[in-house]
Design an enzyme around this catalytic site. Sequence first.
Site, mmCIF file in Angstrom:
data_model
loop_
_atom_site.group_PDB
_atom_site.id
_atom_site.type_symbol
_atom_site.label_atom_id
_atom_site.label_comp_id
_atom_site.label_asym_id
_atom_site.label_seq_id
_atom_site.Cartn_x
_atom_site.Cartn_y
_atom_site.Cartn_z
ATOM 1 N N GLU A 89 6.174 -5.629 30.472
ATOM 2 C CA GLU A 89 5.599 -4.803 29.184
ATOM 3 C C GLU A 89 7.114 -4.304 28.090
ATOM 4 O O GLU A 89 7.322 -3.770 28.570
ATOM 5 C CB GLU A 89 4.659 -3.696 29.915
ATOM 6 C CG GLU A 89 3.359 -3.591 30.269
ATOM 7 C CD GLU A 89 2.999 -2.840 30.814
ATOM 8 O OE1 GLU A 89 3.420 -1.363 30.458
ATOM 9 O OE2 GLU A 89 1.576 -2.902 31.095
ATOM 10 N N GLU A 118 -4.954 -9.503 34.698
ATOM 11 C CA GLU A 118 -5.170 -7.980 34.671
ATOM 12 C C GLU A 118 -6.577 -7.945 33.609
ATOM 13 O O GLU A 118 -7.464 -6.732 32.692
ATOM 14 C CB GLU A 118 -4.150 -7.045 33.798
ATOM 15 C CG GLU A 118 -3.276 -6.926 35.081
ATOM 16 C CD GLU A 118 -2.182 -5.815 34.606
ATOM 17 O OE1 GLU A 118 -2.394 -5.163 34.218
ATOM 18 O OE2 GLU A 118 -0.770 -6.406 34.872
#
Length: 552
Positions: free
Chosen positions: A325, A427
């Site tokens: 991220e 994910e």
Amino acid sequence: MQVFWRFNSFTLIMIVADGPLYDSTAYTKCRENPEEALYNGGILKGQSAELVPIAGFNGSTTYSPAFILQNLSSNANFYSFSIWIKIKGSDSALVTARLVTGNTTTRTCIGTVIAKPSCWSFLKGGFVFSSSSETNLSIIYFQSSDKRVSAIEMASSSLQPFTKQEWTINQNYKINTVRKRAVTIHVSDQMGQGIQGAEITVRQVAKDFPFGSAISKTILGNSYYQKWFVDRFNAAVFENELKWYATEPKRGQLNYTIADQMLEFVRSNQIIVRGHNIFWEDPKYTPDWVRNLTGQELQAAVDSRIKSLMSKYKDQFIHWDVSNEMLHFRFYEERLGPNATLHFFDVAHRSDPLATLFMNEFNVVETCADEDSNVDAYVESFRELEQGGVFMDGIGLEGHFTVPNPPLIRAIIDKLATLGLPIWLTEVDISSTLDQTTQALYLKEVLMEGFSHPAVDGIMLWTAMNGQGRCYQMCLTDSKFNNLATGDAVDELLKEWETASLHGQYSDEHGSYSFFGFLGEYQVEVKYKNKTRLSTFSLDRGDETRHFTIQL
């Protein structure tokens, strides 16, 4: 009119559809001149943009270039959109295309691009039109968040509608041509003469496409959880157990016990496993003791983290999410300088040269409304690493969806595919704000988009069971491992994406038997008179028919 060839396990079926073949063409490099419009412009052919007043959220009104769309029909559910953009007034700016339909105030992001003044940049996106009746007026308009942008120039605009059936046919066409392959089994005697009438049984015993889920430490010692998982998946990722805060909660106190036990479980069941993650840029998930470090102390700590983790698990994990991220958070760059990520990838690669190194990010494929995390920003991060002399080997797209937008998903993957790197949905889940039936419906949409795209090399669900039937956003089962609607959706797709066992088939007059199968490992049994022969073969990606000979 387009012709599609759909393969099943036994026959080759020709499907003719009155609709377009999806155009996966995409560009991520700025060009001196725009390319021709996809689909010859589609329903935008011959239409020019015009300036229209757009009301801002603060009550102000600005004039934006826009396309006025009359009478979009709900018969065409999916719309693929593309356009070339150039700006004036700024060196670089994010330009967003938004859709307003009818009298609603909802502004749906349908695509973004980082545009420049000196060349043309390609925006590709799309939207789902779900109105129950014809809407008289819709508008696609363009805005930049950079106030310095004085003009947005556009060229080669295209808007191509697809019905639900056309969209599904395009998906199946890709699945049948990329995820499957023709096979011919030749049965012969010891002299090489073909044997007619030999009974052939074929069974797929392993799948080539990695499809799995996150697991948590609750799987240890839980035979029900373990059986449910192993019966379905060939890939896994540890939800939290390898993160820095889990393996070194206090400085110098390393503990890999739980991770070791989880690794032993997946390896004993021939399940591949991703490494998640080495660093997480979000300070909230950085160990407390690390947040207090600066300068050389922090540098020493991160170097120790990489070397400890990578040396212990060298060759054990197929991937590592090196920087998690980083488009949203910059914890390490702010403290160690702009080359911190370059250093992470460099040391990780030298520590485990065979592992594929990923950058993992959310809201790249889920939406285009997040200005921090768009497809072009992801591409720019990759190129910055490349220019710095290190290489990101894989593209990790998290996939935490609320309402999926299939045309946008496909368009974003099209653009990322131009980098030539493995792409994984890492994910995947659907928001818990939705009921289970809706979660299951949306989950199938996302998984179909991933599996049908040739550039996607694997899919991981984010559905680790953490006890008492709790998961991050979406579970597949209840606490007793009875399927929920989402679990049933996964099982349905898993069944669709494997070759059904072929029993009672016989070799023809040439001693041959042909079928189309999903890529993977196969076991074949041949019987003729009093002779029986067992063998195995692999079916990997390729355009040519795979020939396999078995002698009796």
